[in-house]
Design an enzyme around this catalytic site. Structure first.
Site, PDB file in Angstrom:
ATOM      1  CE  LYS A  68      -2.313  -1.575   3.642  1.00  0.00           C
ATOM      2  NZ  LYS A  68      -1.799  -2.956   3.685  1.00  0.00           N
ATOM      3  CB  THR A  69       3.751   2.262   2.101  1.00  0.00           C
ATOM      4  OG1 THR A  69       2.995   1.995   3.283  1.00  0.00           O
ATOM      5  CG2 THR A  69       4.604   3.494   2.298  1.00  0.00           C
ATOM      6  CG  ASP A 113       0.226   3.227   6.798  1.00  0.00           C
ATOM      7  OD1 ASP A 113      -0.716   2.573   6.340  1.00  0.00           O
ATOM      8  OD2 ASP A 113       1.334   2.740   7.068  1.00  0.00           O
ATOM      9  CB  THR A 162      -4.851  -3.571   8.054  1.00  0.00           C
ATOM     10  OG1 THR A 162      -4.944  -2.789   9.242  1.00  0.00           O
ATOM     11  CG2 THR A 162      -3.441  -3.536   7.536  1.00  0.00           C
ATOM     12  NE  ARG A 221       6.766  -4.693   5.694  1.00  0.00           N
ATOM     13  CZ  ARG A 221       5.699  -3.925   5.818  1.00  0.00           C
ATOM     14  NH1 ARG A 221       4.612  -4.384   6.402  1.00  0.00           N
ATOM     15  NH2 ARG A 221       5.709  -2.694   5.357  1.00  0.00           N
TER      16      ARG A 221
HETATM   17  N1  LIG Z   1       4.243  -5.674  -5.929  1.00  0.00           N
HETATM   18  C1  LIG Z   1       5.442  -5.520  -5.397  1.00  0.00           C
HETATM   19  N2  LIG Z   1       6.547  -5.686  -6.129  1.00  0.00           N
HETATM   20  C2  LIG Z   1       7.754  -5.565  -5.554  1.00  0.00           C
HETATM   21  N3  LIG Z   1       7.964  -5.274  -4.246  1.00  0.00           N
HETATM   22  C3  LIG Z   1       6.887  -5.082  -3.494  1.00  0.00           C
HETATM   23  C4  LIG Z   1       5.569  -5.184  -4.019  1.00  0.00           C
HETATM   24  N4  LIG Z   1       4.693  -4.945  -3.034  1.00  0.00           N
HETATM   25  C5  LIG Z   1       5.411  -4.702  -1.934  1.00  0.00           C
HETATM   26  N5  LIG Z   1       6.726  -4.789  -2.203  1.00  0.00           N
HETATM   27  C6  LIG Z   1       7.800  -4.619  -1.230  1.00  0.00           C
HETATM   28  O1  LIG Z   1       7.364  -5.131   0.029  1.00  0.00           O
HETATM   29  C7  LIG Z   1       7.714  -4.250   1.086  1.00  0.00           C
HETATM   30  C8  LIG Z   1       6.475  -3.849   1.851  1.00  0.00           C
HETATM   31  O2  LIG Z   1       5.654  -3.019   1.061  1.00  0.00           O
HETATM   32  P1  LIG Z   1       4.844  -1.767   1.640  1.00  0.00           P
HETATM   33  O3  LIG Z   1       5.614  -1.089   2.738  1.00  0.00           O
HETATM   34  O4  LIG Z   1       4.427  -0.935   0.496  1.00  0.00           O
HETATM   35  O5  LIG Z   1       3.600  -2.505   2.247  1.00  0.00           O
HETATM   36  P2  LIG Z   1       2.300  -1.927   2.951  1.00  0.00           P
HETATM   37  O6  LIG Z   1       1.123  -2.662   2.364  1.00  0.00           O
HETATM   38  O7  LIG Z   1       2.285  -0.459   2.919  1.00  0.00           O
HETATM   39  O8  LIG Z   1       2.488  -2.456   4.399  1.00  0.00           O
HETATM   40  P3  LIG Z   1       2.025  -1.786   5.759  1.00  0.00           P
HETATM   41  O9  LIG Z   1       0.616  -1.435   5.549  1.00  0.00           O
HETATM   42  O10 LIG Z   1       2.276  -2.906   6.718  1.00  0.00           O
HETATM   43  O11 LIG Z   1       2.973  -0.635   5.914  1.00  0.00           O
HETATM   44  C9  LIG Z   1       8.460  -3.105   0.426  1.00  0.00           C
HETATM   45  O12 LIG Z   1       9.853  -3.344   0.487  1.00  0.00           O
HETATM   46  C10 LIG Z   1       8.034  -3.143  -1.012  1.00  0.00           C
HETATM   47  O13 LIG Z   1       9.008  -2.685  -1.877  1.00  0.00           O
END
Ligand SMILES: Nc1ncnc2c1ncn2[C@@H]1O[C@H](COP(=O)(O)OP(=O)(O)OP(=O)(O)O)[C@@H](O)[C@H]1O
Length: 348
Positions: A68-69, A113, A162, A221
């Protein structure tokens, strides 16, 4: 959290914070998987650019660690705008947002977030900002408090959560684009592992990447974290290359279950089966039995267990499936059924 639980938790750990920025895709086209979401976003971005208008407000929801981030920062890049990041729990009073909102340029992005954790006073403050591009600033406190209305530039709010269900209806209604992220199938996770391995300079075979992908709980992640831990093993105990055998040996040493279940997942299933006779049991009772809070149980553990077909949400509560009984070495009772959950039914 025990060492074993930590390795496969989808929540962000300190060790992830240091590496994640370098592993984030830099363009939407580099973002692996979530094709429907990405295609829809690409169209919205192109339309906004063509109309020279800010992108509609966007809401991303789904389990932690799915990107998401990352998507929020990709939106900023594709649009060529600035992004400011904050999160629901850190915003205490409207004043915490005034500076950001009044300094934004047209089209800039404010990323919030955990938006389901915004305090009501902040939500109230955001509504006119999101809709009429104005903020009400309090000049004094008390019953005769004076407020001043100030115009702001049109901006895009991107919210991530989430817990879609915890967002208030008025807040939900203000997002023009709502996208749900799903767990990643193993082949996409393997591609993510190979991409990250390239960036980190780790030699990985396709079979090695697949071995990590299978145990990553559908979560990039976790996949990236497993890659880093297995790299250490490969460097110390092998020639630095992650092939299938090295990956298997390392994951065994790290105690990562071959089905991707971690210690907490197993405790959840064990409690359901041993303490509650397979359920159905209410979320609260389950949480008390585990000494875990309901939100973590619901947001972090359940979605994966539901997706993998170990747990069902029924109108009367949570129930263990026949698969869960078998996984823990029990014979399923006659009434236990196998869930019909599809891969994408993560129960969010
Ligand atoms: N589709 C993707 N392709 C490559 N890397 C990804 C992808 N999705 C996530 N990642 C990697 O996974 C890690 C976690 O992603 P991110 O921080 O964006 O998750 P999030 O959904 O925002 O999590 P949270 O809500 O727990 O913060 C990051 O290092 C990101 O680069």
């Amino acid at each position: 959290m025990s060492e074993r639980t930590e390795i496969t938790t989808p929540l962000s750990l300190v060790e992830d914070d240091q590496v994640e920025p370098s592993l984030r895709p830099q363009r939407l086209a580099e973002f692996i998987g979530q094709r429907k979401v990405c295609d829809a976003l690409q169209i919205s971005v192109e339309a906004a650019l063509a109309r020279r208008e800010p992108l509609d407000h966007v809401l991303f929801h789904g389990p932690p660690g799915l990107g998401k981030t990352t998507l929020a920062s990709l939106m900023a890049r594709e649009l060529g705008v600035n992004i400011k990041t904050t999160s629901g729990p850190v915003l205490e009073k409207p004043a915490d947002l005034v500076g950001i909102l009044t300094n934004q340029r047209e089209g800039d992005i404010l990323f919030i977030d955990e938006i389901h954790r915004l305090r009501p006073i902040i939500e109230e403050f955001l509504y006119p900002a999101m809709e009429d591009w104005q903020v009400d600033i309090r000049l004094s406190d008390g019953p005769r408090a004076q407020t001043m209305t100030m115009k702001i530039e049109r901006f895009t709010l991107i919210g991530a959560t989430t817990r879609f269900g915890l967002l208030t209806a008025p807040m939900r209604a203000r997002f023009g684009i709502v996208q749900r992220l799903h767990f990643y199938p193993p082949d996409e996770l393997a591609t993510i592992v190979r991409r990250s391995a390239d960036i980190l300079g780790v030699d990985t075979t396709q079979e090695g990447a697949e071995e990590l992908a299978r145990r990553a709980r559908g979560t990039p992640r976790v996949a990236n974290r497993l890659l880093r831990r297995v790299r250490d093993y490969a460097e110390v105990r092998a020639d630095g290359r992650i092939d299938r055998d090295v990956a298997r040996a390392a994951l065994e040493l790290l105690d990562v279950d071959e089905y991707g279940l971690d210690e907490m997942d197993t405790r959840v299933l064990r409690a359901l089966i041993e303490t509650f006779e397979g359920g159905p049991v209410g979320l609260n009772s389950l949480a008390v039995a585990l000494g875990e809070d309901t939100a973590t149980l619901e947001e972090v553990y359940e979605p994966f267990l539901i997706q993998e077909g170990y747990l069902m949400r029924t109108p009367r509560g949570r129930a263990a499936t026949a698969k869960a009984y078998r996984r823990l070495g029990f014979t399923p009772p006659p009434g236990a059924s196998d869930s019909q959950a599809s891969f994408f039914d993560d129960g969010a």
